[in-house]
Design a protein around this motif. Structure first.
Motif, PDB file in Angstrom:
ATOM      1  N   GLN A  98      -1.090  13.095   1.875  1.00  0.00           N
ATOM      2  CA  GLN A  98      -1.995  12.823   3.104  1.00  0.00           C
ATOM      3  C   GLN A  98      -3.469  12.434   2.491  1.00  0.00           C
ATOM      4  N   ASP A 101      -2.913   8.730   1.116  1.00  0.00           N
ATOM      5  CA  ASP A 101      -3.138   7.883   2.381  1.00  0.00           C
ATOM      6  C   ASP A 101      -4.514   7.537   2.763  1.00  0.00           C
ATOM      7  N   LEU A 105      -6.413   3.966   2.702  1.00  0.00           N
ATOM      8  CA  LEU A 105      -7.060   3.347   3.870  1.00  0.00           C
ATOM      9  C   LEU A 105      -8.389   2.855   3.654  1.00  0.00           C
ATOM     10  N   GLU A 203       8.342   1.113  16.629  1.00  0.00           N
ATOM     11  CA  GLU A 203       7.864   2.159  15.677  1.00  0.00           C
ATOM     12  C   GLU A 203       9.104   2.885  14.840  1.00  0.00           C
ATOM     13  N   LYS A 207       9.107   2.797  10.791  1.00  0.00           N
ATOM     14  CA  LYS A 207       9.587   4.085   9.835  1.00  0.00           C
ATOM     15  C   LYS A 207      10.890   3.762   9.085  1.00  0.00           C
ATOM     16  N   HIS A 210       9.821   2.123   6.049  1.00  0.00           N
ATOM     17  CA  HIS A 210       8.685   3.288   4.928  1.00  0.00           C
ATOM     18  C   HIS A 210       9.773   3.956   4.586  1.00  0.00           C
ATOM     19  N   ASN A 252       3.123  -0.344   5.175  1.00  0.00           N
ATOM     20  CA  ASN A 252       2.967   0.993   5.993  1.00  0.00           C
ATOM     21  C   ASN A 252       1.404   1.200   6.050  1.00  0.00           C
ATOM     22  N   ASP A 253       0.798   1.050   5.017  1.00  0.00           N
ATOM     23  CA  ASP A 253      -0.650   1.471   4.926  1.00  0.00           C
ATOM     24  C   ASP A 253      -1.477   0.841   6.070  1.00  0.00           C
ATOM     25  N   GLN A 255      -0.073  -0.055   8.804  1.00  0.00           N
ATOM     26  CA  GLN A 255       0.485   0.319  10.074  1.00  0.00           C
ATOM     27  C   GLN A 255      -0.146   1.617  10.245  1.00  0.00           C
ATOM     28  N   VAL A 256      -0.299   2.413   9.445  1.00  0.00           N
ATOM     29  CA  VAL A 256      -0.961   3.757   9.471  1.00  0.00           C
ATOM     30  C   VAL A 256      -2.649   3.462   9.946  1.00  0.00           C
ATOM     31  N   LYS A 260      -4.583   4.140  13.812  1.00  0.00           N
ATOM     32  CA  LYS A 260      -5.996   5.012  13.866  1.00  0.00           C
ATOM     33  C   LYS A 260      -6.955   4.368  15.095  1.00  0.00           C
TER      34      LYS A 260
END
Length: 317
Positions: A98, A101, A105, A203, A207, A210, A252-253, A255-256, A260
């Protein structure tokens, strides 16, 4: 001599047996010892508040993941205590992940792609991420003093001092290599992510990509463990795996970060552009690794141990 002592003496003799090629046991012990020493260096840096403690937290996560791959590879050859079982290791790496990540970002927000986006929106997002980052870093540091991590540390040190093996550990490593490597390669080929279209639209599909990235990382770690027994072809394959891992990681980064933001954020179109750029050669990767002929070549490569390696094997990775 009781049965347990006799068993441990027999297990130690596996390591000490002379052989022109190392046994599975000897290589397993050497690999774990190396990963353990690196992990201890970074744990010490964090606990001593070294200037590079933030990077060391990331390296602790990497070390735990590498040890997790070691467990996957050698679980049929070694006897492990509970703190070294996969689920326990995954729990430790989750919190550390966590924090990493959030670090990534914030790095993305420093890239030059966001010119023209209202400064207030970028500043608000960055401030939110920094607050989350600070909290995650505190949790990551606390993990090193957590009972679960302490149990892991003690179990790893104890196993290295008094390793325990299964009968398969007595086999010569070189003839065992294809069979040690094949399970993770097969699991990699069977990842549903290989069937995702040129750009994931749901989604669930994101995944699956990922999950493919994580499987690619595990496979790369495994191949690096045994690279000294292979030639340049394997070294090139490792580079390819790392490139695929970074490509899927970039997607993926983004996507995260996208998750947000509100749907009407001015950043959303730019994030979509960057995601498409990250996956621009994804169809070529699919074509290559879904091709039965290419899959067969990789399986055959596993049986080439010793054919083109030079000199005495040394641990890498």
């Amino acid at each position: 001599m009781n049965a347990i002592a006799a068993e441990q003496k027999s297990e130690h003799s596996i390591l000490l047996a002379s052989s022109p090629s190392p046994t599975v046991a000897a290589w397993a012990h050497q690999l774990l010892s190396q990963q353990w020493q690196r992990l201890q260096k970074h744990v010490g840096r964090v606990l001593n508040q070294h200037p590079e403690a933030a990077e060391s937290l990331h390296q602790i996560r990497v070390g735990l993941r590498r040890i997790g791959t070691w467990v996957e590879v050698f679980q049929g050859s070694v006897r492990l205590p509970k703190p070294l079982k996969p689920k326990r290791l995954q729990k430790l790496t989750r919190t550390l992940g966590q924090q990493r990540d959030l670090d990534v970002l914030l790095e993305i927000l420093q890239e030059p792609y966001w010119q023209g986006i209202p400064a207030a929106e970028l500043e608000e997002l960055e401030e939110d991420l920094r607050q989350c980052q600070a909290q995650a870093e505190k949790r990551s540091r606390r993990i090193l003093e957590d009972a679960n991590f302490q149990e892991f540390q003690a179990a790893c040190a104890e196993w290295l001092e008094h390793p325990r093996y299964r009968p398969a550990a007595q086999l010569p490593l070189q003839e065992s290599l294809p069979h040690l490597l094949a399970p993770l390669l097969a699991a990699w080929f069977l990842q549903p992510g290989w069937r995702i279209p040129s750009f994931p639209e749901t989604e669930s599909q994101a995944k699956q990509l990922h999950d493919l990235r994580k499987a690619t990382k595990r496979l790369r770690y495994q191949v690096e463990f045994f690279a000294p027994f292979y030639g340049e072809t394997v070294q090139e394959w490792i580079k390819t795996l790392k490139g695929l891992q970074e490509q899927l990681g970039r997607f993926n980064d983004l996507q995260v970060l996208q998750a947000k933001l509100p749907a009407d954020s001015a950043l959303q179109p730019r994030l979509r552009e960057q995601q498409e750029l990250a996956l621009q050669d994804w169809p070529l990767q699919q074509q290559r690794y879904r091709n039965p002929a290419d899959q067969q070549r990789l399986y055959q490569l596993l049986f080439s141990a010793g054919e083109s390696s030079n000199g005495e094997a040394q641990v890498v990775g």
